[in-house]
Write an enzyme that holds these catalytic residues in place. Structure first.
Site, PDB file in Angstrom:
ATOM      1  N   GLY A 172      17.750  21.311  29.278  1.00  0.00           N
ATOM      2  CA  GLY A 172      17.649  21.237  27.817  1.00  0.00           C
ATOM      3  C   GLY A 172      18.319  22.425  27.158  1.00  0.00           C
ATOM      4  O   GLY A 172      19.201  23.076  27.728  1.00  0.00           O
ATOM      5  N   ASP A 173      17.898  22.707  25.942  1.00  0.00           N
ATOM      6  CA  ASP A 173      18.513  23.785  25.165  1.00  0.00           C
ATOM      7  C   ASP A 173      17.989  25.167  25.542  1.00  0.00           C
ATOM      8  O   ASP A 173      18.695  26.172  25.377  1.00  0.00           O
ATOM      9  CB  ASP A 173      18.221  23.573  23.682  1.00  0.00           C
ATOM     10  CG  ASP A 173      16.713  23.564  23.420  1.00  0.00           C
ATOM     11  OD1 ASP A 173      16.024  22.664  23.948  1.00  0.00           O
ATOM     12  OD2 ASP A 173      16.212  24.470  22.716  1.00  0.00           O
TER      13      ASP A 173
ATOM     14  N   THR B 133      12.867  25.393  19.331  1.00  0.00           N
ATOM     15  CA  THR B 133      12.036  24.466  20.106  1.00  0.00           C
ATOM     16  C   THR B 133      12.206  23.079  19.514  1.00  0.00           C
ATOM     17  O   THR B 133      12.531  22.941  18.335  1.00  0.00           O
ATOM     18  CB  THR B 133      10.555  24.886  20.090  1.00  0.00           C
ATOM     19  OG1 THR B 133       9.789  23.883  20.771  1.00  0.00           O
ATOM     20  CG2 THR B 133      10.012  25.049  18.683  1.00  0.00           C
TER      21      THR B 133
ATOM     22  N   GLY C 180      15.568  18.901  22.847  1.00  0.00           N
ATOM     23  CA  GLY C 180      16.601  19.731  23.447  1.00  0.00           C
ATOM     24  C   GLY C 180      17.997  19.147  23.404  1.00  0.00           C
ATOM     25  O   GLY C 180      18.978  19.874  23.227  1.00  0.00           O
TER      26      GLY C 180
ATOM     27  N   THR D  69       6.925  24.568  24.395  1.00  0.00           N
ATOM     28  CA  THR D  69       7.918  25.587  24.730  1.00  0.00           C
ATOM     29  C   THR D  69       7.558  26.874  23.999  1.00  0.00           C
ATOM     30  O   THR D  69       7.024  26.823  22.899  1.00  0.00           O
ATOM     31  CB  THR D  69       9.294  25.079  24.252  1.00  0.00           C
ATOM     32  OG1 THR D  69       9.647  23.953  25.040  1.00  0.00           O
ATOM     33  CG2 THR D  69      10.385  26.135  24.366  1.00  0.00           C
TER      34      THR D  69
ATOM     35  N   ARG E  84      17.584  17.669  34.759  1.00  0.00           N
ATOM     36  CA  ARG E  84      17.899  17.689  33.322  1.00  0.00           C
ATOM     37  C   ARG E  84      17.791  19.136  32.790  1.00  0.00           C
ATOM     38  O   ARG E  84      16.848  19.845  33.079  1.00  0.00           O
ATOM     39  CB  ARG E  84      16.936  16.775  32.570  1.00  0.00           C
ATOM     40  CG  ARG E  84      17.123  16.789  31.048  1.00  0.00           C
ATOM     41  CD  ARG E  84      16.190  17.774  30.377  1.00  0.00           C
ATOM     42  NE  ARG E  84      16.148  17.602  28.928  1.00  0.00           N
ATOM     43  CZ  ARG E  84      15.501  18.417  28.112  1.00  0.00           C
ATOM     44  NH1 ARG E  84      14.858  19.464  28.583  1.00  0.00           N
ATOM     45  NH2 ARG E  84      15.494  18.201  26.820  1.00  0.00           N
TER      46      ARG E  84
END
Ligand code: ASP
Length: 388
Positions: free
Chosen positions: A258-259, A279, A282, A228, A256
Site C-alpha cells: 500500500g501507500d 492513512t 492505499g 494504520t 500487496r
C-alpha cells in the site's frame, strides 16, 4: 550571514523564537467502532507522551516519531504490529517508513513478517543510508544483521483479525466493507463524503464543507476500517520528520504493497515546508502521492519571507522564519485542499496529519472518523479526538 538556531529549551510556556516543539499522531481513519473509541484515545495519549518525552529531552524529530509509533505497534487496537490485519493467506505482512526532513533521508520496509517493530527497522535503514526500501526476506535479513528483535509471525495475530478474515473469505462478493455508516449514503450510488479539517487551538476548522458533486465516490469501491498509525514532529532545532506503520488493508492479497511504506505517498518530510503521514485507501493514496502533495500544498505561492532565522548546515540553507510564515498556508487549509483534490481526482478516501516548518499542525479526512492527537509546545493541552 549565518544565524544559529537557539538551543534554549524553554519551559513549555515560552517557545523559543524559532518555533515550538510539535507532534501530531494518527491512529487510522474510516468508521472506528464506538466500542473501540476509548482504546484508540488511550493509544493516542500513550503515543503522544512517548514522542513528547523525546522532544522535550532535546531528542530529534526522527527519534520522536519513532518513539511515538513503537507503542502503537505493540497495542492490538491498531492495524500495525500486533493487531495487524491478515492477508488472504492468513498472514501478517507489515509496512513501515520514516523520513527525516532535515537531510531528506528515508528508510522503508514492506511485507515484513518477523520483525518485532517494523518502524524501528525503517528507522535503522534511514540511519544506514545504503538502501531506502527493503522488502520481505531482504528486510528480515537486514533486521537480523542490525540486531533488531525478531519474533514468530504468530506474535502479531489477534482473534479480531482472524474473525475478520473468515468473514471476508466467506463472502464471495467481498471487496472491502462499507466505511460509511451514514444514513444518506445507504441508497446513494454516488455518495459525496464529508470533508473535515482542523487542528489544535487556533487552527481553521470545518466539517462537511467543500461538498463537490464532481467529487462523488464510486461506492462500489469500499475500503475497510483501518488502524494504520503515523506521526509527524518538529524538534528543538526546527527539524521535521514523519513516520507511518501498518498491517495494510483488509482483504489484501499476499505481496500487496500500500501507500504506508512508500515515501511521498504515505510518508513525507521536508524541513523547508512540512511533514505529513497519511492513512486510508492505499491504492488511491499511492496514485495521488498524497503525503508529498499535501506538503507542497503548504506553499502559498508567495516568496519566502526575508531570512531572519535561517541556518546553514552541510552547505544547505533552510529558511526558518517561524515568526512570519507568509509563504505558508495554514496546515489545516493545506490538508483540506489536498484531501479535496485527492477525493476529486482519484476517488480517494482517507486522512492526513500535516505539520509545517513553523510548528503549526492541521489535519483533514473524508472518512467518518480519524483517530488523532496533537501537541504544540506552549499552546495548551494536547488534543485527542476521533470525530470530525
Ligand atoms: N493506507 C493503509 C494501506 O492501504 C491502510 C490504512 O491506512 O487504513 O495499507
Amino acid at each position: 550571514m549565518q544565524t544559529r538556531i537557539p538551543r534554549e529549551t524553554g519551559d513549555g510556556a515560552t517557545p523559543p523564537r524559532n518555533g515550538p516543539l510539535a507532534l501530531a499522531i494518527h491512529g487510522g481513519a474510516w468508521q472506528i467502532p464506538d466500542d473501540e473509541a476509548e482504546a484508540h484515545n488511550d493509544g493516542m495519549r500513550a503515543a503522544l507522551e512517548a514522542g513528547r518525552r523525546v522532544l522535550e529531552a532535546g531528542g530529534s524529530a526522527v527519534d520522536a516519531v519513532t518513539a511515538a509509533i513503537v507503542p502503537l505497534e505493540q497495542d492490538p487496537t491498531f492495524d500495525a504490529g500486533i493487531g495487524s490485519i491478515l492477508n488472504t493467506a492468513g498472514e501478517v505482512e507489515m509496512d513501515a517508513s520514516v523520513m527525516d526532513g532535515f537531510a531528506m533521508r528515508a528508510g522503508a520496509v514492506t511485507c515484513v513478517k518477523t520483525v518485532e517493530s517494523p518502524v524501528r527497522l525503517a528507522r535503522a535503514l534511514l540511519e544506514r543510508g545504503r538502501h531506502v526500501f527493503l522488502a520481505g526476506d531482504g528486510a528480515h535479513e537486514a533486521a537480523r544483521l542490525l540486531g533488531l528483535p525478531m519474533v514468530d509471525p504468530a506474535h502479531f495475530i489477534v482473534e479480531r483479525e482472524r474473525r475478520r478474515l473468515e468473514e471476508i473469505l466467506a463472502d464471495a462478493r467481498f471487496r472491502v466493507p462499507d466505511p460509511f455508516d451514514h444514513p444518506g449514503a445507504k441508497d446513494d450510488p454516488l455518495f459525496v463524503p464529508r470533508l473535515c479539517h482542523g487542528g489544535p487551538a487556533g487552527a481553521p476548522t470545518g466539517v462537511g464543507d467543500d461538498r463537490d458533486e464532481d467529487a462523488a465516490i464510486d461506492r462500489s469501491i469500499r475500503p475497510a476500517p483501518g488502524g494504520t498509525v503515523g506521526a509527524v514532529a518538529r524538534d528543538r532545532e526546527g527539524r521535521l520528520a514523519a513516520a507511518t506503520s501498518t498491517g495494510g488493508a483488509p482483504g489484501k492479497w499476499p505481496g500487496r504493497i500500500g501507500d504506508s511504506p512508500v515515501i511521498g505517498a504515505g510518508t513525507y518530510a521536508d524541513d523547508e515546508w512540512g511533514a505529513c503521514s497519511a492513512t486510508g485507501w492505499g491504492e488511491a493514496i499511492l496514485r495521488a502521492a498524497l503525503a508529498s502533495t499535501a506538503v507542497r500544498r503548504l506553499q502559498s505561492g508567495r516568496e519566502p519571507q526575508p531570512d531572519r532565522g535561517a541556518h546553514r548546515d552541510a552547505g544547505r540553507k533552510v529558511d526558518r522564519d517561524a515568526d512570519a510564515p507568509g509563504d505558508l498556508v495554514h496546515p489545516a487549509l493545506a490538508a483540506r485542499a489536498a484531501i479535496g483534490w485527492f477525493q476529486r481526482r482519484v476517488g480517494g478516501l482517507g486522512g492526513i496529519i500535516l505539520l509545517d516548518r513553523t510548528g503549526r499542525i492541521g489535519w483533514a479526512f473524508n472518512t467518518p472518523r480519524m483517530s488523532r492527537a496533537a501537541w504544540v509546545e506552549g499552546a495548551g493541552e494536547p488534543v485527542i479526538a476521533i470525530d470530525p
